[in-house]
Every structure is written in structure tokens, then in C-alpha cells.
Scaffold this motif. Structure first.
Motif, PDB file in Angstrom:
ATOM      1  N   ALA A  24       0.799  -1.211   0.000  1.00 61.91           N
ATOM      2  CA  ALA A  24       0.000   0.000   0.000  1.00 61.91           C
ATOM      3  C   ALA A  24       0.839   1.271   0.000  1.00 61.91           C
ATOM      4  O   ALA A  24       0.401   2.300  -0.484  1.00 61.91           O
ATOM      5  CB  ALA A  24      -0.923  -0.004   1.214  1.00 61.91           C
ATOM      6  N   TYR A  25       2.033   1.247   0.562  1.00 62.54           N
ATOM      7  CA  TYR A  25       2.866   2.437   0.719  1.00 62.54           C
ATOM      8  C   TYR A  25       2.086   3.552   1.416  1.00 62.54           C
ATOM      9  O   TYR A  25       2.100   4.706   1.014  1.00 62.54           O
ATOM     10  CB  TYR A  25       3.409   2.936  -0.621  1.00 62.54           C
ATOM     11  CG  TYR A  25       4.249   1.917  -1.335  1.00 62.54           C
ATOM     12  CD1 TYR A  25       5.490   1.551  -0.825  1.00 62.54           C
ATOM     13  CD2 TYR A  25       3.805   1.311  -2.490  1.00 62.54           C
ATOM     14  CE1 TYR A  25       6.270   0.597  -1.469  1.00 62.54           C
ATOM     15  CE2 TYR A  25       4.572   0.363  -3.143  1.00 62.54           C
ATOM     16  CZ  TYR A  25       5.808   0.018  -2.620  1.00 62.54           C
ATOM     17  OH  TYR A  25       6.563  -0.918  -3.259  1.00 62.54           O
ATOM     18  N   ALA A  26       1.369   3.187   2.468  1.00 60.42           N
ATOM     19  CA  ALA A  26       0.536   4.137   3.189  1.00 60.42           C
ATOM     20  C   ALA A  26       1.369   4.916   4.197  1.00 60.42           C
ATOM     21  O   ALA A  26       2.412   4.464   4.658  1.00 60.42           O
ATOM     22  CB  ALA A  26      -0.589   3.399   3.900  1.00 60.42           C
ATOM     23  N   TYR A  27       0.902   6.096   4.532  1.00 59.37           N
ATOM     24  CA  TYR A  27       1.578   6.962   5.485  1.00 59.37           C
ATOM     25  C   TYR A  27       0.873   6.849   6.824  1.00 59.37           C
ATOM     26  O   TYR A  27      -0.346   7.002   6.912  1.00 59.37           O
ATOM     27  CB  TYR A  27       1.550   8.407   4.986  1.00 59.37           C
ATOM     28  CG  TYR A  27       2.069   9.395   5.990  1.00 59.37           C
ATOM     29  CD1 TYR A  27       3.419   9.458   6.284  1.00 59.37           C
ATOM     30  CD2 TYR A  27       1.206  10.253   6.637  1.00 59.37           C
ATOM     31  CE1 TYR A  27       3.905  10.359   7.203  1.00 59.37           C
ATOM     32  CE2 TYR A  27       1.678  11.164   7.560  1.00 59.37           C
ATOM     33  CZ  TYR A  27       3.032  11.221   7.835  1.00 59.37           C
ATOM     34  OH  TYR A  27       3.499  12.104   8.742  1.00 59.37           O
TER      35      TYR A  27
END
Length: 74
Positions: A24-27
Motif C-alpha cells: 500500500a505504501y501508506a503513510y
């Protein structure tokens, strides 16, 4: 009860997407940890407050269950 083909295909498609999703490469915001800690503490204090409010009833329930006589502390 049978599900229609559209509902079944929607459920299978959704499960397929969830199982085989890419990264996802979520923050994750820095305040998120603080918020989670607040939720945990609020839950803990809520449980403790509820036990405090109903302590006499809980104590009498166990006393009646084990046939123990309790002195009143009014």
C-alpha cells in the motif's frame, strides 16, 4: 437461501482483491500512536469506572454464589 450470481461474484471478487493486494505504501501519521494510546487508556479507565460503580453488586453476587456473609460498610 441462495445468493444471486451477482452477489456471489461480488463477494468472490472482493475476497480476491483483499487476498492478492499489492503493497500500500501508506503513510502513518505521527499522532496516530498517541491516538491509539488514548483509546487504550480510555477503554481501561472506562472498564475500571464501571467496576467501581457496580462493585457492591459484583461482590454480593460472588458472596451469594459462594454462600459467604458480608458485613455492610455504610
Amino acid at each position: 437461501m441462495r445468493l444471486s450470481k451477482n452477489v456471489t461474484s461480488l463477494i468472490v471478487s472482493g475476497a480476491f482483491i483483499l487476498v492478492f493486494a499489492n503493497e500500500a505504501y501508506a503513510y502513518l501519521d505521527l499522532g496516530s500512536g498517541s491516538y491509539i494510546l488514548q483509546l487504550i487508556m480510555a477503554t481501561l479507565f472506562g472498564i475500571l469506572f464501571t467496576l467501581k460503580m457496580y462493585w457492591r453488586k459484583i461482590k454480593n453476587l460472588f458472596a451469594n454464589f459462594f454462600h459467604i456473609k458480608i458485613e455492610r460498610d455504610d
